[in-house]
Design a protein around this motif. Structure first.
Motif, PDB file in Angstrom:
ATOM      1  N   SER A  44      -5.517  -7.033  -6.704  1.00  0.00           N
ATOM      2  CA  SER A  44      -4.976  -5.760  -6.632  1.00  0.00           C
ATOM      3  C   SER A  44      -5.749  -4.654  -6.266  1.00  0.00           C
ATOM      4  CB  SER A  44      -4.213  -5.554  -7.695  1.00  0.00           C
ATOM      5  OG  SER A  44      -4.722  -5.327  -9.013  1.00  0.00           O
ATOM      6  N   MET A  45      -7.027  -4.836  -6.686  1.00  0.00           N
ATOM      7  CA  MET A  45      -8.023  -3.491  -6.596  1.00  0.00           C
ATOM      8  C   MET A  45      -8.825  -3.767  -5.452  1.00  0.00           C
ATOM      9  SD  MET A  45      -7.525  -1.167  -8.686  1.00  0.00           S
ATOM     10  CE  MET A  45      -6.197  -1.363 -10.048  1.00  0.00           C
ATOM     11  N   GLN A  46      -9.159  -5.037  -4.930  1.00  0.00           N
ATOM     12  CA  GLN A  46      -9.845  -5.277  -3.704  1.00  0.00           C
ATOM     13  C   GLN A  46      -9.245  -4.805  -2.394  1.00  0.00           C
ATOM     14  OE1 GLN A  46     -11.139  -9.420  -4.253  1.00  0.00           O
ATOM     15  NE2 GLN A  46     -13.109  -8.846  -5.194  1.00  0.00           N
ATOM     16  N   VAL A  47      -7.969  -4.595  -2.445  1.00  0.00           N
ATOM     17  CA  VAL A  47      -7.249  -4.101  -1.206  1.00  0.00           C
ATOM     18  C   VAL A  47      -7.676  -2.741  -0.954  1.00  0.00           C
ATOM     19  CG1 VAL A  47      -5.102  -5.553  -1.633  1.00  0.00           C
ATOM     20  CG2 VAL A  47      -5.091  -3.224  -2.432  1.00  0.00           C
ATOM     21  N   TYR A  48      -8.107  -2.061  -1.835  1.00  0.00           N
ATOM     22  CA  TYR A  48      -8.394  -0.581  -1.742  1.00  0.00           C
ATOM     23  C   TYR A  48      -9.931  -0.232  -1.306  1.00  0.00           C
ATOM     24  CZ  TYR A  48      -4.352   0.207  -4.462  1.00  0.00           C
ATOM     25  OH  TYR A  48      -2.872   0.291  -4.871  1.00  0.00           O
ATOM     26  N   LEU A  70      -7.359  -8.726   4.077  1.00  0.00           N
ATOM     27  CA  LEU A  70      -6.738  -7.925   3.124  1.00  0.00           C
ATOM     28  C   LEU A  70      -7.869  -7.448   2.164  1.00  0.00           C
ATOM     29  CD1 LEU A  70      -3.367  -9.802   2.424  1.00  0.00           C
ATOM     30  CD2 LEU A  70      -3.944  -8.243   4.080  1.00  0.00           C
ATOM     31  N   TYR A  71      -9.174  -7.313   2.534  1.00  0.00           N
ATOM     32  CA  TYR A  71     -10.094  -6.669   1.645  1.00  0.00           C
ATOM     33  C   TYR A  71     -10.352  -5.186   2.073  1.00  0.00           C
ATOM     34  CZ  TYR A  71     -11.508 -11.450  -0.145  1.00  0.00           C
ATOM     35  OH  TYR A  71     -11.086 -12.502  -0.822  1.00  0.00           O
ATOM     36  N   GLY A  72     -10.089  -4.160   1.335  1.00  0.00           N
ATOM     37  CA  GLY A  72     -10.353  -2.933   1.665  1.00  0.00           C
ATOM     38  C   GLY A  72      -9.296  -2.373   2.965  1.00  0.00           C
ATOM     39  N   VAL A  73      -8.176  -2.925   2.931  1.00  0.00           N
ATOM     40  CA  VAL A  73      -7.228  -2.297   4.067  1.00  0.00           C
ATOM     41  C   VAL A  73      -6.345  -1.138   3.607  1.00  0.00           C
ATOM     42  CG1 VAL A  73      -7.356  -4.937   5.052  1.00  0.00           C
ATOM     43  CG2 VAL A  73      -5.521  -4.232   3.114  1.00  0.00           C
ATOM     44  N   SER A  81       2.267  -2.700  -3.958  1.00  0.00           N
ATOM     45  CA  SER A  81       2.921  -3.489  -5.103  1.00  0.00           C
ATOM     46  C   SER A  81       2.980  -4.882  -4.793  1.00  0.00           C
ATOM     47  CB  SER A  81       4.544  -2.994  -4.958  1.00  0.00           C
ATOM     48  OG  SER A  81       5.012  -3.510  -3.419  1.00  0.00           O
ATOM     49  N   ALA A  82       3.352  -6.054  -5.541  1.00  0.00           N
ATOM     50  CA  ALA A  82       3.298  -7.223  -5.211  1.00  0.00           C
ATOM     51  C   ALA A  82       4.122  -7.607  -4.109  1.00  0.00           C
ATOM     52  CB  ALA A  82       3.961  -7.751  -6.205  1.00  0.00           C
ATOM     53  N   GLY A  83       5.219  -6.993  -3.759  1.00  0.00           N
ATOM     54  CA  GLY A  83       5.965  -7.140  -2.742  1.00  0.00           C
ATOM     55  C   GLY A  83       5.299  -6.762  -1.113  1.00  0.00           C
ATOM     56  N   LYS A  84       4.791  -5.621  -1.250  1.00  0.00           N
ATOM     57  CA  LYS A  84       3.713  -5.018  -0.178  1.00  0.00           C
ATOM     58  C   LYS A  84       2.696  -6.091   0.108  1.00  0.00           C
ATOM     59  CE  LYS A  84       1.370  -1.292   1.757  1.00  0.00           C
ATOM     60  NZ  LYS A  84       2.216  -1.077   2.969  1.00  0.00           N
ATOM     61  N   TRP A  85       1.934  -6.523  -0.949  1.00  0.00           N
ATOM     62  CA  TRP A  85       1.031  -7.482  -0.780  1.00  0.00           C
ATOM     63  C   TRP A  85       1.462  -8.967  -0.308  1.00  0.00           C
ATOM     64  CZ3 TRP A  85       0.257 -12.439  -2.604  1.00  0.00           C
ATOM     65  CH2 TRP A  85      -0.963 -12.937  -2.245  1.00  0.00           C
ATOM     66  N   ARG A  86       2.696  -9.300  -0.731  1.00  0.00           N
ATOM     67  CA  ARG A  86       3.079 -10.611  -0.394  1.00  0.00           C
ATOM     68  C   ARG A  86       3.621 -10.511   1.428  1.00  0.00           C
ATOM     69  NH1 ARG A  86       7.852 -12.989   1.092  1.00  0.00           N
ATOM     70  NH2 ARG A  86       8.258 -15.061   0.547  1.00  0.00           N
ATOM     71  N   ALA A  91       1.940 -12.729   6.428  1.00  0.00           N
ATOM     72  CA  ALA A  91       1.617 -12.362   8.024  1.00  0.00           C
ATOM     73  C   ALA A  91       0.307 -12.975   8.221  1.00  0.00           C
ATOM     74  CB  ALA A  91       1.376 -10.815   8.407  1.00  0.00           C
ATOM     75  N   GLU A  92      -0.710 -12.746   7.449  1.00  0.00           N
ATOM     76  CA  GLU A  92      -2.062 -13.501   7.346  1.00  0.00           C
ATOM     77  C   GLU A  92      -1.948 -15.120   7.429  1.00  0.00           C
ATOM     78  OE1 GLU A  92      -4.577 -11.721   8.562  1.00  0.00           O
ATOM     79  OE2 GLU A  92      -4.178  -9.838   7.957  1.00  0.00           O
ATOM     80  N   ILE A  93      -1.075 -15.394   6.594  1.00  0.00           N
ATOM     81  CA  ILE A  93      -0.888 -17.118   6.346  1.00  0.00           C
ATOM     82  C   ILE A  93      -0.641 -17.467   7.680  1.00  0.00           C
ATOM     83  CG2 ILE A  93       0.272 -18.823   5.175  1.00  0.00           C
ATOM     84  CD1 ILE A  93       0.225 -17.203   2.940  1.00  0.00           C
ATOM     85  N   ALA A  94       0.733 -16.695   8.342  1.00  0.00           N
ATOM     86  CA  ALA A  94       1.253 -17.300   9.511  1.00  0.00           C
ATOM     87  C   ALA A  94       0.307 -17.148  10.823  1.00  0.00           C
ATOM     88  CB  ALA A  94       2.352 -16.487  10.074  1.00  0.00           C
ATOM     89  N   ASP A  95      -0.515 -16.250  10.852  1.00  0.00           N
ATOM     90  CA  ASP A  95      -1.875 -16.208  11.574  1.00  0.00           C
ATOM     91  C   ASP A  95      -2.753 -17.518  11.629  1.00  0.00           C
ATOM     92  OD1 ASP A  95      -2.948 -14.507  13.844  1.00  0.00           O
ATOM     93  OD2 ASP A  95      -4.757 -14.729  12.364  1.00  0.00           O
ATOM     94  N   CYS A  96      -3.140 -17.801  10.416  1.00  0.00           N
ATOM     95  CA  CYS A  96      -4.011 -18.830  10.182  1.00  0.00           C
ATOM     96  C   CYS A  96      -3.253 -19.991  10.471  1.00  0.00           C
ATOM     97  CB  CYS A  96      -4.360 -19.145   8.720  1.00  0.00           C
ATOM     98  SG  CYS A  96      -5.247 -17.860   7.824  1.00  0.00           S
TER      99      CYS A  96
END
Length: 322
Positions: A44-48, A70-73, A81-86, A91-96
């Protein structure tokens, strides 16, 4: 190793979890190299973007080895929030999967991991302006009056809240302000669950506690050397409210007190190391209760242990669930 083949019956996702300073990021990196993977942040902190040092984000050399997402984004002005992160993680999982890469979720934020694997209530994302309004209202009214207002607006949710927990009070009030419904009401809705073909392999790396605590202590010393003080100076210059999630990162409050002349640097370091150990302990407890015994790896890292984990992941990828 060759790229994965996601299908309508099997879309694999590897989760590498563990407490802070455990070494999970290095493990995720090794597995990403072994299995042509992409490391997706679940901290939750590495997103910032403002918390490169204090959140121990992967450095440039690590990012050069395998793709990281999703690092520093996000700006510290935003609340993730958990919802925003999910939503971002899906989206990243689908791209993978579309590109034949193995998505590797790495992090220690339990509510993020649960939102991904177990599902989440369909609460709309809260606009920043609503959160700012609610935060300002709390500051103006004070905790007691703010909590009393929440009890009047949303008694069902308020009945299960600690009136002194600032973050939970703000969350409850912002959801009510934006949607006209309380959190308790939203939590009765059917959860948004992962697609049926999405299969998770979980590895929870939890080294012995004495080793973990020593890493916590040494990590903060290294953070000071790498520029944590200047990082906090930059964060304070944004003049964010104390209730902003980014301001809750371990070390921010302690270094801010040092910069204000309230404590010396040695005291700031000692307090930050203690808070890091406490945070790690809470994470250990959470994972012990949430993870299955077979998913927990509590041995000290070794090449033989790494080889076993690579074998387990390979078996997961080769065995398509019926």
């Amino acid at each position: 190793m060759s790229a994965i083949q996601a299908s309508s019956s099997f879309a694999p996702v590897l989760i590498v979890a563990g407490p802070t300073a455990s070494g999970k990021s290095a493990l995720a990196l090794d597995l990403a190299e072994a299995f042509d993977g992409v490391v997706i942040n679940a901290d939750s902190m590495q997103v910032y973007k403002e918390l490169r040092v204090l959140s121990a984000r992967p450095d440039d050399s690590e990012i050069a080895r395998v793709p990281h997402r999703l690092y520093g984004v996000l700006s510290g002005r935003e609340a993730c929030s958990a919802g925003k992160w999910r939503e971002m993680a899906m989206a990243e999982i689908a791209d993978c999967h579309a590109s034949g890469k193995l998505p590797i979720i790495a992090g220690g934020t339990g509510m993020y991991l649960n939102a991904l694997t177990e599902g989440i209530a369909p609460i709309p994302d809260i606009p920043a302006r609503i959160r700012d309004q609610v935060t300002t209202e709390l500051e103006e009214l004070g905790h007691a009056a703010f909590f009393a207002k929440l009890q009047a607006d949303d008694p069902e949710t308020a009945a299960n809240l600690d009136g002194s927990n600032t973050q939970r009070l703000i969350r409850a009030a912002e959801v009510f302000a934006h949607t006209g419904r309380g959190l308790a009401s939203w939590h009765k809705e059917p959860v948004i669950t992962p697609p049926e073909n999405m299969k998770f392999k979980k590895l929870c790396y939890m080294p012995p506690r004495d080793i973990l605590y020593d890493r916590c202590n040494r990590r903060f010393d290294l953070m000071i050397e790498q520029g944590a003080i200047d990082e906090v100076k930059g964060l304070l210059a944004l003049e964010l409210p104390e209730t902003a999630p980014v301001m809750k990162a371990v070390g921010v409050r302690e270094i801010a007190a040092y910069l204000a002349g309230e404590i010396d640097l040695a005291t700031a370091k000692k307090k930050s190391q203690r808070e890091t150990r406490r945070y790690a302990k809470r994470q250990l407890t959470w994972f012990r209760h949430q993870m299955l015994a077979k998913e927990i790896i509590d041995a000290q890292y070794s090449e033989s242990l790494a080889a076993k984990m690579r074998h387990d992941v390979n078996q997961f990828l080769l065995t398509t669930p019926k």
